[in-house]
Write an enzyme that holds these catalytic residues in place. Sequence first.
Site, PDB file in Angstrom:
ATOM      1  NE  ARG A  93      -3.578   0.374   0.071  1.00 13.68           N
ATOM      2  CZ  ARG A  93      -4.539   0.360  -0.839  1.00 13.68           C
ATOM      3  NH1 ARG A  93      -4.802   1.449  -1.545  1.00 13.68           N
ATOM      4  NH2 ARG A  93      -5.235  -0.751  -1.057  1.00 13.68           N
ATOM      5  CB  ALA A 333      -4.312  -5.027   9.344  1.00 12.39           C
ATOM      6  CG  HIS A 335      -6.310  -0.366   3.079  1.00 13.56           C
ATOM      7  ND1 HIS A 335      -5.699   0.873   3.034  1.00 13.56           N
ATOM      8  CD2 HIS A 335      -7.156  -0.398   2.013  1.00 13.56           C
ATOM      9  CE1 HIS A 335      -6.152   1.550   2.003  1.00 13.56           C
ATOM     10  NE2 HIS A 335      -7.023   0.806   1.353  1.00 13.56           N
ATOM     11  CB  CYS A 336      -0.868  -2.007   5.752  1.00  8.14           C
ATOM     12  SG  CYS A 336      -1.639  -1.027   7.050  1.00  8.14           S
ATOM     13  CB  VAL A 337      -0.158  -6.197   2.856  1.00 10.56           C
ATOM     14  CG1 VAL A 337       0.598  -6.056   4.172  1.00 10.56           C
ATOM     15  CG2 VAL A 337      -1.473  -6.933   3.070  1.00 10.56           C
TER      16      VAL A 337
END
Length: 352
Positions: A93, A333, A335-337
Amino acid sequence: MRASALRMPAEWEPHAATWLSWPHKEESWPGKFAPIPGIFAEMVRLLSPGERVCINVNDEEMERSVRAILERAGACMDNVRFYLIPTNDAWCRDHGPIFVWRENGIDPQLTAIDWNFNSWGGKYPPFDLDDRVPARIAEQLGIPRISPGIVMEGGSIDVNGTGSLLTTRSCLLNPNRNPHLSRGEIEIRLREHLGARNILWLGEGIAGDDTDGHVDDLARFVDRETIVTMVEDDPADENHAPLRENLEMLHGMKDERGRAFRILSISMPPARFHEGCRLPCSYANFYIGNEVVLVPVFGAPSDAAALETLQRLFPGRRVRGIECADMVWGLGALHCVTQQQPGTPPPHGKNK
């Protein structure tokens, strides 16, 4: 380039693909790396029936290993593509490109925005490989790339696809990002490169967030007119006051047409600690795929209510919780990846 020429689509608009960088840096999850590849595999299993999943891997050996993991997990391998794009870490992200449409009045052209990446203010070197990911992806896809020349991370912004953008002062105005730029100068870059003519500033992030307050742990657009935001019910919790202040600010905000947003809230999960460290657990870190919405859950009684609220907000998609109690030890979590690559553009901002 004029602001109206570039538009960042909302996350719920059709995807051509979701991009991931496969996890390999064990230091990002000290003592808890073992379950992380399985969490990524579950994400691919749920996303791959509805869209292509593109995965950055360091080398051919990693590709063979990941392919075997995904096959065992039951992913739709016909929709999985591997790219030999080495990375330092897994947070796609933030180190991946932001894809925008260049809308020139004829056929929209997919374009990659290549922000500078400095590992959230230089916190976790080295990050040289991560900083090169957008250029490598643009080259692989054969699409144009624009480099605004400033530090920016995808998790620090959220858009409704029609001109409104949410962000936080604590992150974008932090001197560890772009100390030479004023708020107004940063807004100019957001307008020019994302088509954001209505920029909305929140305050502080949640406790335990090492990104200095990414908005994707706080508040998210779920359609053109609606924002869902996190609240902390316990007045004694350190998140209570900053989230209440953000909620008050949201109620005073207007969209790009001058209309008040519909604001809905979700209660935070109970505080979680690991080795004395407060973890940034938040249901706002969900990811909107073509057919599913992936939501981090934490084995808490509050999980069910969060999933129910998001299912109401996305009636055309299946909302699925993924256990992230181990993943969030890496301070991020779902959304971050993930990073979405848009597909054919629909009417602006429509959430089906």
